[in-house]
Design a protein around this motif. Sequence first.
Motif, mmCIF file in Angstrom:
data_model
loop_
_atom_site.group_PDB
_atom_site.id
_atom_site.type_symbol
_atom_site.label_atom_id
_atom_site.label_comp_id
_atom_site.label_asym_id
_atom_site.label_seq_id
_atom_site.Cartn_x
_atom_site.Cartn_y
_atom_site.Cartn_z
ATOM 1 N N MET A 55 0.912 -1.119 -0.033
ATOM 2 C CA MET A 55 -0.008 0.107 0.016
ATOM 3 C C MET A 55 0.719 1.310 0.074
ATOM 4 N N ASN A 56 0.445 2.140 -0.806
ATOM 5 C CA ASN A 56 1.192 3.404 -1.091
ATOM 6 C C ASN A 56 0.621 4.283 -0.244
ATOM 7 N N ILE A 57 1.781 4.779 0.690
ATOM 8 C CA ILE A 57 1.215 5.962 1.589
ATOM 9 C C ILE A 57 1.692 7.164 0.951
ATOM 10 N N VAL A 58 0.808 8.145 0.681
ATOM 11 C CA VAL A 58 1.289 9.493 0.012
ATOM 12 C C VAL A 58 1.211 10.470 1.064
ATOM 13 N N ILE A 59 2.457 11.126 1.570
ATOM 14 C CA ILE A 59 2.208 12.338 2.538
ATOM 15 C C ILE A 59 1.614 13.575 1.508
ATOM 16 N N PRO A 60 0.716 14.176 2.164
ATOM 17 C CA PRO A 60 0.082 15.209 1.307
ATOM 18 C C PRO A 60 1.105 16.504 1.705
ATOM 19 N N GLU A 66 -7.746 28.709 -1.410
ATOM 20 C CA GLU A 66 -7.273 27.565 -1.538
ATOM 21 C C GLU A 66 -7.231 26.548 -0.509
ATOM 22 N N LEU A 67 -7.256 25.414 -0.488
ATOM 23 C CA LEU A 67 -7.620 24.440 0.495
ATOM 24 C C LEU A 67 -6.133 23.736 0.799
ATOM 25 N N ALA A 68 -5.941 23.731 2.124
ATOM 26 C CA ALA A 68 -4.577 23.175 2.669
ATOM 27 C C ALA A 68 -5.052 21.971 3.262
ATOM 28 N N PHE A 69 -4.001 21.147 4.039
ATOM 29 C CA PHE A 69 -3.898 20.109 4.749
ATOM 30 C C PHE A 69 -4.615 19.029 4.262
ATOM 31 N N ALA A 70 -4.525 18.580 3.038
ATOM 32 C CA ALA A 70 -5.385 17.310 2.577
ATOM 33 C C ALA A 70 -6.783 17.794 2.514
#
Lengths: 100, 491
Positions: B1-6, B64-68
């Motif tokens: 499983m790939n964990i993408v850090i936002p 904008e949107l931040a922190f995922a």
Amino acid sequence: MLPMSYYLVLGAVIFGVGVLGVLIRRNALVIFMSIELMLNAVNLTFITLSRYLESLHGQVYVFFVMTVAAAEVAVGLAIIMLIYRNWGTANIDDINLMKW
Amino acid sequence: MNIVIPAINWASIAPELVVFITAMVVLLIGAFFPRVSSGVTAGISLLGVMLSFLVTASLWGSSELAFANMLALDNYRLFFNFIFLICTGLTILASIDYFGKSSEPVEHAEYYALLLFACVGMMFMAAGTDLITIFLGLETMSIAIYILAAFVKKNIKGNEAALKYLLLGAFSTGFLLYGIALIFGATGSSNLATIYKYLSGTSNLSSPMLLFGMGFLIVGFGFKIASVPFHMWTPDVYEGAPTVVTAFMAAGVKAAAFAAFLRVFVYALPSLQPNWIAILWVLAILTMTIGNLAALLQENIKRMLAYSSIAHAGYIMIGMVAAKNAAADIGTYSVLYYLLAYTFMNIGAFIIVVLYGRYAEDNLNISDYAGMGYKYPVLGATMAIFMFSLAGIPPTAGFVGKFYIFAAAVKGGFIDLAIIGVINSVLSVYYYLRVTVMIYMREPVADQPGLKFSRSATLATTIAAVATLVLGIFPDTFITMARQSVSLILG
């Protein structure tokens, strides 16, 4: 496996018990315990829904809720201690200097 | 499983970070230099608030949107940041005076740190675009305020206020959280944008889980904004808590709760609008009427202002009923403008209550204000400005705020609400003017030793009074600002 609705109903019942406890009991500590019961009922609901939706979000929320609940207990017990020291009781019917 | 850090964009939470770091610094100063004077901690806190104010101003216009997608960086949030920072700044100024008069020594470093932490919580509530972020912000704010209410430990009324606020606040948190859980279950997400998309794409809008979730959210937010029938705690808590904390609670907590309430309901649940409008319509009328009727009977000025704050929550709910999910919508920006105006006039009134006491919690009866206008002409006139503004008499901020709220109601087709609102405003004039009559048309009862006015509280009152008048006479700039804040991004 039991169907999801069983767990949801259990969560709702525990939540209801917590609400009743807050409304009926008169000791500040017991009221506080009932509130914790409500929060844990919500946690159960979160876990159930998380499993049903196959999304991990719900389980992560439980950690947030537990953290917040712990912080609230720390502050809450401190305030109840303060009340007990100054008033000599933790019965909320006696703590009624102002019109309730 | 790939964990993408936002990607983490720290700049998007710069205003919060500034306040948070200031709070930490103040706390550490208190721990390492216990004998530092309260002026130092208050001064550092004020600097932090001002710096955060500048940072907020520099971010104005971003979208904008931040922190995922957990936080939004938009004008809506920045507008509320201004309100919270003004609120905190004025409270700090007044607190220097209040604790100078207090007989019991207090841990001032902890006090200012908690005030700033509560402010951070409020800012995250306005920023949150995920139900969990909003919940965390709400709790950060509430827990800090539970402590603040009991801050003067030997004041037994303050103890009682803290206990009541704690028990009912935690109780309401349970409902809010259960609402979040049910909405999460019904829509499969706690993100406002995803909820919005899911609900606008489905025809199954009457699932009991969704409707119960919405109902519990109304209960949870209703407690925080002090709407009838969830208002029982308000008068007791406002009366018992230290006056400066009451000022902070009455303006800040209400604004923060409305920020989140409005964002969740207007921007995530517009598909359920017919359902929640029906509930809020009733609640708005009850809140205004019961708040105003109960305020008529009060003898204690803090209690009177508490009921008046309940009534004001009712007026703001009218704007919310009329609000629509659209850019530059009059319902939404009337609420924003009203909250800004309310912050100045309400905190101003409470600071006068602080100033008009020889020691902390002195002269709290309305009858104590007899002849105040003769002995202290400036203080009396300032109080009169705040009372006129709260009553909604031109040329003050309160009038313009009410004007836009009622205009929004009429435009949205809620003429009945507008009429009931106007009747209620007329009713409220009685108890606000009663204070003014006391100030100017009664002889002073007893000869009291003179009051000492500290510079900080005088400055705070001046700011509040000038702002109340400026917002009332030249509202254009602020209305434009509020209108610009109502173009929300939902990713």
